[in-house]
Motif scaffolding. Structure first.
Motif, PDB file in Angstrom:
ATOM      1  N   ASP A 160       0.831  -1.207   0.000  1.00 46.00           N
ATOM      2  CA  ASP A 160       0.000   0.000   0.000  1.00 46.00           C
ATOM      3  C   ASP A 160       0.872   1.266   0.000  1.00 46.00           C
ATOM      4  O   ASP A 160       0.555   2.254  -0.666  1.00 46.00           O
ATOM      5  N   TYR A 161       1.983   1.220   0.725  1.00 51.93           N
ATOM      6  CA  TYR A 161       2.877   2.380   0.772  1.00 51.93           C
ATOM      7  C   TYR A 161       3.438   2.685  -0.615  1.00 51.93           C
ATOM      8  O   TYR A 161       3.425   3.830  -1.066  1.00 51.93           O
ATOM      9  N   PHE A 162       3.948   1.656  -1.282  1.00 50.46           N
ATOM     10  CA  PHE A 162       4.596   1.874  -2.575  1.00 50.46           C
ATOM     11  C   PHE A 162       3.600   2.203  -3.686  1.00 50.46           C
ATOM     12  O   PHE A 162       3.960   2.827  -4.685  1.00 50.46           O
ATOM     13  N   LYS A 163       2.351   1.825  -3.503  1.00 48.57           N
ATOM     14  CA  LYS A 163       1.336   2.137  -4.518  1.00 48.57           C
ATOM     15  C   LYS A 163       0.671   3.495  -4.295  1.00 48.57           C
ATOM     16  O   LYS A 163       0.332   4.195  -5.252  1.00 48.57           O
ATOM     17  N   LYS A 164       0.480   3.888  -3.014  1.00 46.97           N
ATOM     18  CA  LYS A 164      -0.321   5.076  -2.727  1.00 46.97           C
ATOM     19  C   LYS A 164       0.440   6.214  -2.038  1.00 46.97           C
ATOM     20  O   LYS A 164       0.098   7.377  -2.207  1.00 46.97           O
ATOM     21  N   GLN A 165       1.475   5.889  -1.268  1.00 44.70           N
ATOM     22  CA  GLN A 165       2.094   6.912  -0.429  1.00 44.70           C
ATOM     23  C   GLN A 165       3.482   7.371  -0.894  1.00 44.70           C
ATOM     24  O   GLN A 165       3.900   8.473  -0.566  1.00 44.70           O
ATOM     25  N   LYS A 166       4.172   6.526  -1.643  1.00 46.79           N
ATOM     26  CA  LYS A 166       5.559   6.839  -1.969  1.00 46.79           C
ATOM     27  C   LYS A 166       5.716   8.109  -2.796  1.00 46.79           C
ATOM     28  O   LYS A 166       6.696   8.843  -2.634  1.00 46.79           O
ATOM     29  N   ASN A 167       4.760   8.416  -3.697  1.00 48.44           N
ATOM     30  CA  ASN A 167       4.882   9.619  -4.531  1.00 48.44           C
ATOM     31  C   ASN A 167       4.875  10.895  -3.697  1.00 48.44           C
ATOM     32  O   ASN A 167       5.709  11.796  -3.885  1.00 48.44           O
ATOM     33  N   ASN A 168       3.921  10.980  -2.750  1.00 49.01           N
ATOM     34  CA  ASN A 168       3.882  12.137  -1.856  1.00 49.01           C
ATOM     35  C   ASN A 168       5.118  12.178  -0.957  1.00 49.01           C
ATOM     36  O   ASN A 168       5.682  13.260  -0.700  1.00 49.01           O
ATOM     37  N   ALA A 169       5.524  11.002  -0.497  1.00 50.00           N
ATOM     38  CA  ALA A 169       6.715  10.925   0.358  1.00 50.00           C
ATOM     39  C   ALA A 169       7.954  11.394  -0.396  1.00 50.00           C
ATOM     40  O   ALA A 169       8.802  12.109   0.159  1.00 50.00           O
ATOM     41  N   ASN A 170       8.069  11.044  -1.665  1.00 48.52           N
ATOM     42  CA  ASN A 170       9.224  11.444  -2.472  1.00 48.52           C
ATOM     43  C   ASN A 170       9.220  12.946  -2.768  1.00 48.52           C
ATOM     44  O   ASN A 170      10.277  13.581  -2.844  1.00 48.52           O
ATOM     45  N   LYS A 171       8.030  13.522  -2.929  1.00 47.04           N
ATOM     46  CA  LYS A 171       7.934  14.977  -3.129  1.00 47.04           C
ATOM     47  C   LYS A 171       8.411  15.721  -1.879  1.00 47.04           C
ATOM     48  O   LYS A 171       9.141  16.713  -1.960  1.00 47.04           O
ATOM     49  N   LYS A 229      14.312   5.309  -8.444  1.00 51.27           N
ATOM     50  CA  LYS A 229      14.245   4.555  -9.706  1.00 51.27           C
ATOM     51  C   LYS A 229      13.928   3.080  -9.429  1.00 51.27           C
ATOM     52  O   LYS A 229      13.171   2.455 -10.178  1.00 51.27           O
ATOM     53  N   ILE A 230      14.529   2.544  -8.382  1.00 45.08           N
ATOM     54  CA  ILE A 230      14.247   1.155  -8.002  1.00 45.08           C
ATOM     55  C   ILE A 230      12.774   1.006  -7.627  1.00 45.08           C
ATOM     56  O   ILE A 230      12.117   0.018  -7.968  1.00 45.08           O
ATOM     57  N   GLU A 231      12.256   2.013  -6.916  1.00 46.11           N
ATOM     58  CA  GLU A 231      10.839   1.980  -6.542  1.00 46.11           C
ATOM     59  C   GLU A 231       9.935   1.965  -7.772  1.00 46.11           C
ATOM     60  O   GLU A 231       8.909   1.276  -7.802  1.00 46.11           O
ATOM     61  N   GLU A 232      10.311   2.713  -8.797  1.00 43.82           N
ATOM     62  CA  GLU A 232       9.477   2.823  -9.998  1.00 43.82           C
ATOM     63  C   GLU A 232       9.566   1.584 -10.890  1.00 43.82           C
ATOM     64  O   GLU A 232       8.652   1.305 -11.662  1.00 43.82           O
ATOM     65  N   THR A 233      10.660   0.860 -10.820  1.00 43.70           N
ATOM     66  CA  THR A 233      10.847  -0.296 -11.721  1.00 43.70           C
ATOM     67  C   THR A 233      10.674  -1.624 -10.989  1.00 43.70           C
ATOM     68  O   THR A 233       9.621  -2.249 -11.052  1.00 43.70           O
ATOM     69  N   ASN A 234      11.700  -2.006 -10.251  1.00 41.03           N
ATOM     70  CA  ASN A 234      11.711  -3.337  -9.634  1.00 41.03           C
ATOM     71  C   ASN A 234      10.593  -3.560  -8.629  1.00 41.03           C
ATOM     72  O   ASN A 234       9.905  -4.578  -8.666  1.00 41.03           O
ATOM     73  N   LEU A 235      10.396  -2.612  -7.727  1.00 47.83           N
ATOM     74  CA  LEU A 235       9.462  -2.836  -6.634  1.00 47.83           C
ATOM     75  C   LEU A 235       8.012  -2.873  -7.103  1.00 47.83           C
ATOM     76  O   LEU A 235       7.174  -3.527  -6.494  1.00 47.83           O
ATOM     77  N   ILE A 278       7.800  -6.713  -5.016  1.00 49.76           N
ATOM     78  CA  ILE A 278       8.213  -6.072  -3.770  1.00 49.76           C
ATOM     79  C   ILE A 278       9.142  -6.960  -2.954  1.00 49.76           C
ATOM     80  O   ILE A 278       9.806  -6.511  -2.028  1.00 49.76           O
ATOM     81  N   ASN A 279       9.203  -8.231  -3.300  1.00 43.90           N
ATOM     82  CA  ASN A 279      10.089  -9.146  -2.585  1.00 43.90           C
ATOM     83  C   ASN A 279      11.558  -8.974  -2.991  1.00 43.90           C
ATOM     84  O   ASN A 279      12.452  -9.477  -2.322  1.00 43.90           O
ATOM     85  N   SER A 280      11.797  -8.261  -4.115  1.00 45.85           N
ATOM     86  CA  SER A 280      13.178  -8.027  -4.572  1.00 45.85           C
ATOM     87  C   SER A 280      13.739  -6.818  -3.815  1.00 45.85           C
ATOM     88  O   SER A 280      13.819  -5.714  -4.348  1.00 45.85           O
ATOM     89  N   ASN A 281      14.061  -7.040  -2.559  1.00 47.42           N
ATOM     90  CA  ASN A 281      14.395  -5.914  -1.690  1.00 47.42           C
ATOM     91  C   ASN A 281      15.865  -5.807  -1.304  1.00 47.42           C
ATOM     92  O   ASN A 281      16.254  -4.891  -0.584  1.00 47.42           O
ATOM     93  N   LYS A 282      16.707  -6.730  -1.730  1.00 47.04           N
ATOM     94  CA  LYS A 282      18.102  -6.737  -1.285  1.00 47.04           C
ATOM     95  C   LYS A 282      18.839  -5.474  -1.728  1.00 47.04           C
ATOM     96  O   LYS A 282      19.477  -4.793  -0.900  1.00 47.04           O
ATOM     97  N   LEU A 290      17.501  -2.384   0.148  1.00 44.41           N
ATOM     98  CA  LEU A 290      17.960  -2.263   1.533  1.00 44.41           C
ATOM     99  C   LEU A 290      19.441  -1.886   1.611  1.00 44.41           C
ATOM    100  O   LEU A 290      19.851  -1.123   2.497  1.00 44.41           O
ATOM    101  N   ASN A 291      20.233  -2.409   0.695  1.00 44.44           N
ATOM    102  CA  ASN A 291      21.649  -2.042   0.646  1.00 44.44           C
ATOM    103  C   ASN A 291      21.819  -0.549   0.372  1.00 44.44           C
ATOM    104  O   ASN A 291      22.670   0.126   0.959  1.00 44.44           O
ATOM    105  N   LEU A 292      20.982  -0.035  -0.541  1.00 41.51           N
ATOM    106  CA  LEU A 292      21.033   1.381  -0.890  1.00 41.51           C
ATOM    107  C   LEU A 292      20.579   2.256   0.284  1.00 41.51           C
ATOM    108  O   LEU A 292      21.160   3.327   0.537  1.00 41.51           O
TER     109      LEU A 292
END
Length: 206
Positions: free
Chosen positions: A73-84, A118-124, A128-132, A135-137
């Motif tokens: 839910d965060y990555f679909k609805k909240q991340k854009n506002n959070a990134n702004k 960029k990772i949020e927009e593509t991989n995640l 969402i399980n591709s988090n290694k 998390l390193n970043l």
């Protein structure tokens, strides 16, 4: 009636006092300016920067918790506002007075955060399980924020040292001014009291 010599003595005495006042005022003004600038810099460029680092760190921590808890839910609805909000914080930080070292760390931080987005927009978005890598970043971003925070402490300490030196100089010159004013008052009195005509008259009488 005052003679020309008497007038010269008074003018000389007044000029000496005037020169002293002007000189001490210029020295005091310079030192007070240094103290004022230091206080302003500590507030605007260190305390505010420290607060911005704290807020950026909070935003990054929310992202870390979201990826660990697989909060879709965060990555679909909240991340854009959070990134702004994150971009605004970075912009505000960039407008503070950065040292050369600080600018280097900050530019690296911006690059890391851009990569994170960029990772949020593509991989995640796809998995969402591709988090290694994500998390390193985040760990790298946290290290950059720690470095920036340590710079604030060092620069704050340096500015406080400058302020203390300026205040010590003001105190020293204040003491010197007092002694010099006493000395100058004695000199002025001697100039005013001194009258060569009396000596000449006494010699003639003898």
């Amino acid at each position: 009636m005052m003679t020309i010599f008497d007038k010269i003595k008074w003018i000389l005495g007044v000029l000496m006092i005037f020169v002293l006042i002007i000189t001490t005022n210029l020295i005091d003004k310079d030192n007070f300016t240094r103290v004022k600038d230091t206080v302003i810099n500590i507030y605007e460029d260190r305390l505010i920067a420290k607060d911005l680092i704290f807020k950026i760190s909070n935003k990054i921590n929310v992202k870390e918790v979201a990826i660990i808890s697989k909060n879709v839910d965060y990555f679909k609805k909240q991340k854009n506002n959070a990134n702004k909000e994150l971009d605004n914080l970075l912009l505000n930080f960039e407008q503070t007075n950065l040292t050369i070292e600080e600018a280097g760390v900050f530019n690296n931080l911006k690059s890391q955060i851009n990569t994170l987005k960029k990772i949020e927009e593509t991989n995640l978005n796809n998995n969402i399980n591709s988090n290694k890598a994500y998390l390193n970043l985040i760990k790298q971003i946290e290290d950059s924020l720690i470095n920036l925070s340590e710079i604030q402490v060092r620069e704050g300490g340096r500015l406080m040292s400058v302020s203390k030196k300026a205040l010590s100089t003001i105190e020293l010159f204040t003491q010197i001014e007092i002694y010099f004013l006493v000395f100058l008052a004695i000199i002025v009195q001697l100039i005013i009291i001194y009258n060569p005509n009396k000596k000449l008259t006494s010699k003639k009488n003898n």
